[in-house]
Motif scaffolding. Sequence first.
Motif, mmCIF file in Angstrom:
data_model
loop_
_atom_site.group_PDB
_atom_site.id
_atom_site.type_symbol
_atom_site.label_atom_id
_atom_site.label_comp_id
_atom_site.label_asym_id
_atom_site.label_seq_id
_atom_site.Cartn_x
_atom_site.Cartn_y
_atom_site.Cartn_z
ATOM 1 N N HIS A 50 2.936 5.750 4.211
ATOM 2 C CA HIS A 50 3.505 4.530 3.675
ATOM 3 C C HIS A 50 2.922 4.254 2.310
ATOM 4 C CE1 HIS A 50 -0.178 2.256 4.122
ATOM 5 N NE2 HIS A 50 -0.327 2.877 5.261
ATOM 6 N N ILE A 51 3.683 3.478 1.576
ATOM 7 C CA ILE A 51 3.240 3.039 0.246
ATOM 8 C C ILE A 51 3.155 1.528 0.292
ATOM 9 C CG2 ILE A 51 3.890 2.957 -2.167
ATOM 10 C CD1 ILE A 51 3.474 5.657 -1.596
ATOM 11 N N ARG A 52 2.168 0.981 -0.357
ATOM 12 C CA ARG A 52 2.190 -0.464 -0.511
ATOM 13 C C ARG A 52 3.127 -0.781 -1.661
ATOM 14 N NH1 ARG A 52 -2.496 -3.026 1.585
ATOM 15 N NH2 ARG A 52 -3.942 -1.445 2.312
ATOM 16 N N PHE A 53 4.220 -1.387 -1.324
ATOM 17 C CA PHE A 53 5.122 -1.742 -2.401
ATOM 18 C C PHE A 53 4.502 -2.832 -3.238
ATOM 19 C CE2 PHE A 53 8.518 1.010 -1.663
ATOM 20 C CZ PHE A 53 8.646 1.167 -0.313
ATOM 21 N N HIS B 293 3.762 2.613 -9.395
ATOM 22 C CA HIS B 293 2.806 1.692 -8.777
ATOM 23 C C HIS B 293 1.456 2.400 -8.660
ATOM 24 C CE1 HIS B 293 0.944 -0.844 -5.897
ATOM 25 N NE2 HIS B 293 1.087 -0.019 -4.911
ATOM 26 N N TYR B 294 0.435 1.856 -9.287
ATOM 27 C CA TYR B 294 -0.850 2.536 -9.233
ATOM 28 C C TYR B 294 -1.634 2.082 -8.028
ATOM 29 C CZ TYR B 294 0.171 4.230 -13.842
ATOM 30 O OH TYR B 294 0.748 4.839 -14.890
ATOM 31 N N GLY B 295 -1.246 2.647 -6.920
ATOM 32 C CA GLY B 295 -1.898 2.258 -5.683
ATOM 33 C C GLY B 295 -3.133 3.101 -5.437
ATOM 34 N N HIS B 296 -3.698 2.975 -4.257
ATOM 35 C CA HIS B 296 -4.966 3.663 -4.064
ATOM 36 C C HIS B 296 -4.811 5.157 -3.894
ATOM 37 C CE1 HIS B 296 -4.124 3.313 0.269
ATOM 38 N NE2 HIS B 296 -5.049 4.205 0.447
#
Lengths: 796, 221
Positions: free
Chosen positions: B203-206, A524-527
């Motif tokens: 936390h991770i944004r799933f 997941h390429y999150g921030h």
Amino acid sequence: MPSRTGSHSPAGFGKSLPERGLLLLMVLVFLEGSVLPLGAASSPDTSHQTNLGDHQGTHTGPNSTKKPFPVLAVEYDRVQIPFEISLWVLLASLMKLGFHLIPRLSSIVPESCLLIVVGLLVGGLIKLAGEEVPPVLDSRLFFLCLLPPIILDAGYFLPIRPFMENLGTILMFAVVGTLWNAFFIGGVLYGVAQIQPANPSDLHQLELLPCLLFGSIISAVDPVAVLAVFEEIHINELLHILVFGESLLNDAVTVVLYHLFEEYAGVGTVTLLDGVLGVISFFVVALGGVLVGAIYGILAAFTSRFTSHTRVIEPLFVFVYSYMAYLSAEIFHLSGIMALIACGAVMRPYVEANISHKSHTTIKYFLKMWSSVSETLIFIFLGVATVDGPHAWNWTFVTVTVILCLVARVIGVVGLTYVINKFRIVKLTTKDQFIIAYGGLRGAIAFSLGFLLNQDHFPMRKMFLTAIITVIFFTVFVQGMTIKPLVELLAVKKKQEAKRSINEEIHTQFLDHLLTGIEDICGHYGHHHWKDKLNRFNKKYVKKCLIAGERSKEPQLIAFYHKMEMKQAIELVESGGGVKLPSAMPSTVSMQNIQPKKPPPAKPVERVLPQLPKGREEEIRKILRSNLQRTRQRLRSYNRHTLVADPYEDGFSDLLIKKQRMVELEKKMSNYLTVPAAPPDSPTMCRARLASDPQAYSMKPVSDSVPTIQVDLASPQSPDSVNLLDEFRHAGQQQPEVEDQGLMMKPPSGPSGPNKPREADEARDQQKLMRCLSDPGPSADEDEDEPEKIKKKKSH
Amino acid sequence: MRTNYRWISDVSSCCCLCFFSVSPEQIKNLHKRFQQLSDNEETISRENLEKIPALANNPIRKQIIDAFFDKRNQHQNEVGAFQEIGFEQFLMVMSHFRPPTLKTTEEEREAMRKEKLRFLFNMHDTDNDGTITLEEYRKVVEELLSKSGAIGLEAAKAIADAAMLEVASTNVPHMAPDDFYEGITFEHFEQILKGLEMESRMHIRFLDVDTMTMRCGKSKS
């Protein structure tokens, strides 16, 4: 019974400090009020040059009689403008001083309110004297001189991390919130203005576009006011950054709306095309401002890379580049505030890695000083301008405006939070929303924008100004004064005063990497992923360009650690050397307690000291002497353009090489060197230690025993303490300088790098480096330059 | 496809026994990812994770991968390490990274914070003795600075020493010169990191934006 006549008893004159302060304030206000009209009355400045010319002409004319030479002449015109400016600045500063002398007052009433009141008084005095109030809140003065320091201060010290984390929320409030406010207030005002057909009032003249313009002026939250009030309530970081960030970023919206409506108010209509152009213009203004700021920021960072030989002008680069960024943005009607913020935020990490510690301090204090004076002046001028007018009071307009501002703000915040909370992880609670809504203060920017309006295009200008001032007064006085008790009442989370500890820093970094790793595993390429990419890009390319020398490769953790150590060293010296740090760690824990199981450290007891072989002694002496020599050489070269050499800046790699040398030396020496414990110091010792490296030595008359030393690892500290040595030297103290350069004497307590163990060691065992130093050895002449003290103490 | 969904509902339902609040949507996405990592097998091994290219730049890569295979993170009161893990264990580790919601009560937040701190603690305490010794902490800092070359290694020791000293000073302020501080216990660890508010930060944004999750217990049965 105290006598009534004659001299007053001491109790009568012994007024308390606050009361004296109040008296001082009154005197100053009167002074200010009286001098300014005097200045204004002396002669008009426009033509005083020609007048002077004429006077000279008449004086040299043949028919003028010869006057006696004027021994004392008064010519005020020449210095009038700088004199008045200085007087205002002095007044502002003295006011600030005065308020803090009266503790009770400043805790109830925020400073901004007091300053406005002072401004009112001064303005009133000037009016009473019958003179014309100078147009102090002239828009050019305000936007070009008074506002930039405050914004630069805010931008340079902007906490980047919370700002970036909440950027989405901040932008929503700034852009959407301000738009909503502007249109709502403008629209409803127009509606209200139209609904009185019975008694035709001035309000009927009010058209839609001027209303919208007024709405856009009044709807922007003002950074100056927010800063002034929020600084005193110490609210938690999240709320602070939300309201403050909003006040900074809504400048772009304000600029666009203002220009849009002002442009078309004359024409009377705004078409859809204009609307679209307006939207595009918004992006241009905002992004353009940021771009201009970023460019200047990078330029400043790049310049600071080469300033290692001209440290004195380093702060100047920071200030001038930032101001240029602001002015350049203003040329194109881009958002100057965003340019300043971008410039400060972009240049800061690189500039701080390049500049000396002293320059850093200079920048910090200059910025704080200027922004503080600016803020004070702005509020005083607001008061003066209020007295000045021109005013056109219209009950309906003003009350409806005030009410609308509040209502619009509340509705806007609640509505936006509902939407924002869907996207936020840390949701905003009702309490948070209340504070955000209540903290939307208006300030001098709104007034200046209103002042800029052209009277011909906007016949209702006076009414606008009156309304703006009323709203400002309402928000600053009512909201400003009540926000503190409300914060207490609602038990809103306050700012945590705890210092950043090394553990927190380690774990912040650890967490960053951990979360990036988990994101990568999730695919997941999150921030976190993008932040990590940005950091790596920064480290790989940008830092190499913009940071000089070795510091470019220094990881953030190490930089933090060194900064922390430096701070502690400074605290240690300031607290008098051997005395333990009162604040941070009142504990007796030292490295000794931490080290894994080792043979028990040798107790510092008197013991038979082995004789040093002659060769070793010589070696030791040579090292110590050479260190001392270097210090003295450094001392001699001083001129205005080079500060006393700052060893910390001589290169990070030097530091490491020194450390390595010390390690080797320690290994060689630790075999047969120990030092007995020292009895507590005499007062002269303490004084000496103040000026010198605290861990280095203490002077004690000692017996003839062979000087023995145990050398320990140089802490990265010591060069920095020499830094402070320099400062003390400047103070004119004739203290012996023991340039330590990493040679540290400690009781045998195992290898220990960092600073903290020293604190504990200080109290327990003192070292006698002095003994070795004062030992004349074969060439006694070198010690002659040493200040007398060592020689004296050496008396056997 | 049918088997997948059935399997997911089985997994979700047994996850309800643990304190889980991940939506079915998120579980589906994670399962897809799991399939990808494991080349459509039932379990993944360390090699599968090490193959992820993005992880190569991460200085604490090894610790992260080890954390997935650490039995302590499965809340089963076992110790040791797996060789391979299935989707259930994968999810279990992922559950440590869920964020709190508006509905999370104060006690739940406390429990969440403890859980996340426990996860971090386990990552540092590699020898399972319940304390983080100076050596282990040094290793942590060294790994963090491992991408920074020689400067990093030298400073790592000093930094770790300073950090350890700080923990000792704040938790056990008065130690005699002969006392010895063995290592950071979990209580001390909690104490020094309480300022960081783990439940909000870790936390991770799933993969979806919708964070209004359902508790498994209510949705499936």
